[in-house]
Motif scaffolding. Structure first.
Motif, PDB file in Angstrom:
ATOM      1  N   ASP A  84     -66.561  13.293 -36.854  1.00 53.34           N
ATOM      2  CA  ASP A  84     -66.892  12.898 -38.356  1.00 53.34           C
ATOM      3  C   ASP A  84     -65.300  13.290 -38.856  1.00 53.34           C
ATOM      4  O   ASP A  84     -64.806  12.453 -39.819  1.00 53.34           O
ATOM      5  N   GLN A  85     -64.537  14.459 -38.537  1.00 52.97           N
ATOM      6  CA  GLN A  85     -63.554  14.866 -39.268  1.00 52.97           C
ATOM      7  C   GLN A  85     -62.316  13.930 -38.659  1.00 52.97           C
ATOM      8  O   GLN A  85     -61.492  13.513 -39.291  1.00 52.97           O
ATOM      9  N   ALA A 120     -62.849  10.863 -40.682  1.00 50.56           N
ATOM     10  CA  ALA A 120     -62.326  11.091 -42.069  1.00 50.56           C
ATOM     11  C   ALA A 120     -60.721  11.063 -42.250  1.00 50.56           C
ATOM     12  O   ALA A 120     -60.446  10.718 -43.273  1.00 50.56           O
ATOM     13  N   MET A 121     -60.198  11.524 -41.238  1.00 48.26           N
ATOM     14  CA  MET A 121     -58.500  11.554 -41.219  1.00 48.26           C
ATOM     15  C   MET A 121     -58.031  10.203 -40.584  1.00 48.26           C
ATOM     16  O   MET A 121     -56.702  10.109 -40.502  1.00 48.26           O
ATOM     17  N   ARG A 136     -69.203  17.336 -36.026  1.00 46.57           N
ATOM     18  CA  ARG A 136     -68.216  17.745 -36.815  1.00 46.57           C
ATOM     19  C   ARG A 136     -66.731  17.204 -36.426  1.00 46.57           C
ATOM     20  O   ARG A 136     -65.671  16.598 -37.300  1.00 46.57           O
ATOM     21  N   THR A 137     -66.529  17.330 -35.232  1.00 51.23           N
ATOM     22  CA  THR A 137     -65.155  16.791 -34.787  1.00 51.23           C
ATOM     23  C   THR A 137     -65.131  15.446 -34.839  1.00 51.23           C
ATOM     24  O   THR A 137     -64.093  14.924 -35.267  1.00 51.23           O
TER      25      THR A 137
END
Length: 375
Positions: free
Chosen positions: A130-131, A134-135, A127-128
């Motif tokens: 991927d985020q 994404a940012m 999640r870290t």
């Protein structure tokens, strides 16, 4: 352009690994020009917004040598951790400043094998990363050398990069070092030639791989890079192995380095990490029926199938599952402490629940936390 190189140009999410020898001097300390040259390439690749880059970077320990007055990489773990503590900050600061020239932010992600073989930690790591992507940030991943012990460390960032490529579901892994590919002999010896493509183990069965890199500041030689390529390819991620000075050509799909074709299918689970990034803290010896159930039946390991226990470990630790001849057949996360297991040996969960309580009516290793090593 070959089909292999088309896979490079079509890749959207790319993991790039760079070794210590490509970033630092032999005496320790970061080479700012080398870092900037690599960042120039990576920033250009992602500038159109169609590609994402995850950078797995060695160099923390090497960067900390000179500031601490160390002439060479220390052999003891405590001083390695001290060098990493100093060097990691310098390494990320250098990347932060270099990428800032392009208006790009970086995010530091430090991992240990323990972080990613456990289910919840694995999800958090994904999640870290991927985020961050994404940012619009570039994750800079390294092993957490400051706190990693011999029991929970990956050992080299080549293997870490292969596992990160699997974790983030990358389309391509690029391994950069001080050698421009895999050779069928010593690259410095006349007559040696570069292996352009590898479609499977048979293609390089005749190849001898050496030890650490030329600069002597890293831990990974060609053997670790080939093993990393094998892990990634088996997980469905193609690999390009080349030198850092040829990074631009490699990422543009031009003919450089060695291309490793996929040999397996992509998997979305964390069991690859359990197989390749964990160090067993002990072992469970299985009877023949349990071996059959675990290997071929893909069943959980129950107390009734365990003949003996070895080592000291706690619930949640990785353990090796062995057959009666001592061969390792699987690896898994155990649900009991080592000291609890002797009283469970050979007994049914129903009997254990009746005598010891309902918390003992469960698997010693659940099939979701178990990976077969030799099916």
């Amino acid at each position: 352009m070959t089909v292999a190189r088309q896979q490079v140009t079509q890749a959207r999410r790319i993991v790039v690994k760079v070794g210590s020898s490509s970033l630092t001097t032999a005496s320790g300390g970061l080479d700012a020009d080398r870092v900037d040259a690599l960042v120039d390439v990576l920033a250009t690749v992602r500038s159109g917004g169609e590609k994402e880059i995850v950078l797995v970077s060695s160099g923390a320990i090497a960067a900390g040598l000179a500031p601490l007055g160390l002439a060479r990489r220390p052999k003891d773990l405590a001083r390695q951790q001290a060098a990493a503590s100093v060097g990691q900050g310098l390494l990320v600061a250098r990347y932060t400043a270099s990428f800032a020239r392009y208006g790009v932010r970086v995010g530091q992600v430090l991992l240990t094998g323990d972080d990613t073989s456990r289910r919840a930690h694995y999800r958090n790591a994904y999640r870290t990363l991927d985020q961050l992507l994404a940012m619009g940030a570039v994750p800079v991943v390294n092993e957490n050398d400051t706190v990693a012990t011999d029991e929970i460390r990956f050992g080299d960032n080549d293997r870490l990069a292969a596992l990160v490529a699997h974790l983030v579901r990358a389309d391509l892994l690029v391994l950069l070092s001080d050698v421009d590919g895999l050779y069928d002999g010593d690259p410095a010896r006349p007559g040696s030639s570069r292996v352009d493509e590898v479609r499977g183990p048979a293609d390089i069965a005749h190849v001898e791989t050496g030890g650490a890199g030329r600069a002597g500041v890293g831990t990974g030689g060609m053997a670790t890079k080939v093993e990393a390529a094998r892990i990634a390819a088996a997980a469905g991620v193609p690999v390009v192995l080349t030198s850092a000075v040829h990074a631009a050509d490699a990422l543009a799909g031009r003919s450089t380095g060695t291309f490793f074709h996929r040999t397996g299918r992509r998997s979305a689970d964390r069991l690859l990490w359990l197989a390749h990034a964990s160090t067993p803290r002990g072992a469970l010896i299985l009877d023949d029926g349990a071996v059959e159930a675990v290997v071929h039946g893909r069943k959980s390991l129950l107390p009734a199938g365990i003949a003996a226990v070895e080592g000291e470990f706690s619930a949640g630790d990785p353990v090796e599952l062995r057959d009666a001849r001592g061969g390792a057949i699987a690896r898994g996360l155990v649900n009991f402490d080592a000291k609890e297991i002797p009283q469970l040996l050979g007994r049914s969960t129903r009997d254990l629940a009746r005598e010891l309580g309902p918390e003992y009516e469960r698997e010693v290793v659940h099939r979701d936390d178990l990976v077969v090593l030799h099916p």
